[in-house]
Design a protein around this motif. Structure first.
Motif, PDB file in Angstrom:
ATOM      1  N   ASP A   4       0.855  -1.183   0.000  1.00  0.00           N
ATOM      2  CA  ASP A   4       0.000   0.000   0.000  1.00  0.00           C
ATOM      3  C   ASP A   4       0.894   1.237   0.000  1.00  0.00           C
ATOM      4  N   ALA A   5       1.126   1.778  -1.185  1.00  0.00           N
ATOM      5  CA  ALA A   5       2.049   2.901  -1.341  1.00  0.00           C
ATOM      6  C   ALA A   5       1.583   4.132  -0.575  1.00  0.00           C
ATOM      7  N   LEU A   6       0.282   4.430  -0.603  1.00  0.00           N
ATOM      8  CA  LEU A   6      -0.209   5.620   0.090  1.00  0.00           C
ATOM      9  C   LEU A   6      -0.006   5.517   1.594  1.00  0.00           C
ATOM     10  N   SER A   7      -0.251   4.362   2.167  1.00  0.00           N
ATOM     11  CA  SER A   7      -0.024   4.183   3.607  1.00  0.00           C
ATOM     12  C   SER A   7       1.454   4.331   3.945  1.00  0.00           C
ATOM     13  N   ALA A   8       2.312   3.777   3.101  1.00  0.00           N
ATOM     14  CA  ALA A   8       3.749   3.881   3.343  1.00  0.00           C
ATOM     15  C   ALA A   8       4.216   5.330   3.232  1.00  0.00           C
ATOM     16  N   LEU A   9       3.644   6.078   2.303  1.00  0.00           N
ATOM     17  CA  LEU A   9       3.985   7.493   2.182  1.00  0.00           C
ATOM     18  C   LEU A   9       3.476   8.283   3.390  1.00  0.00           C
ATOM     19  N   LEU A  30       3.026   3.515  -7.213  1.00  0.00           N
ATOM     20  CA  LEU A  30       4.468   3.423  -6.986  1.00  0.00           C
ATOM     21  C   LEU A  30       4.837   2.082  -6.372  1.00  0.00           C
ATOM     22  N   SER A  31       6.014   1.634  -6.721  1.00  0.00           N
ATOM     23  CA  SER A  31       6.533   0.392  -6.152  1.00  0.00           C
ATOM     24  C   SER A  31       7.084   0.660  -4.749  1.00  0.00           C
ATOM     25  N   VAL A  37      12.567   5.421  -1.831  1.00  0.00           N
ATOM     26  CA  VAL A  37      13.400   6.544  -2.284  1.00  0.00           C
ATOM     27  C   VAL A  37      12.768   7.865  -1.849  1.00  0.00           C
ATOM     28  N   LEU A  38      11.475   8.028  -2.064  1.00  0.00           N
ATOM     29  CA  LEU A  38      10.801   9.270  -1.664  1.00  0.00           C
ATOM     30  C   LEU A  38      10.911   9.495  -0.161  1.00  0.00           C
ATOM     31  N   ASN A  39      10.729   8.445   0.624  1.00  0.00           N
ATOM     32  CA  ASN A  39      10.812   8.582   2.076  1.00  0.00           C
ATOM     33  C   ASN A  39      12.228   8.935   2.525  1.00  0.00           C
TER      34      ASN A  39
END
Length: 60
Positions: A4-9, A30-31, A37-39
């Protein structure tokens, strides 16, 4: 379990809930590696920022 990309962000401190539905739709594709990388970039930017920052708000 799927990633879950949104939760991870969100967990990384990104304000994804203020984005448009279209922008969230892009981010949710996003993978795990891309989110990592963003985080990491966000953590580095936050570490380099002053303790108190003003918000730039423009109202048209």
């Amino acid at each position: 379990m799927t990633f879950d990309a949104l939760s991870a962000l969100r967990t990384g401190g990104h304000w994804v809930d203020v984005l448009s539905a279209e922008q969230r739709a892009v981010l949710e594709t996003l993978s795990e590696e891309e989110v990592d990388v963003l985080n990491r970039v966000k953590r580095r930017l936050d570490a380099a920022a002053p303790d108190v920052q003003g918000q730039d708000l423009k109202i048209l």
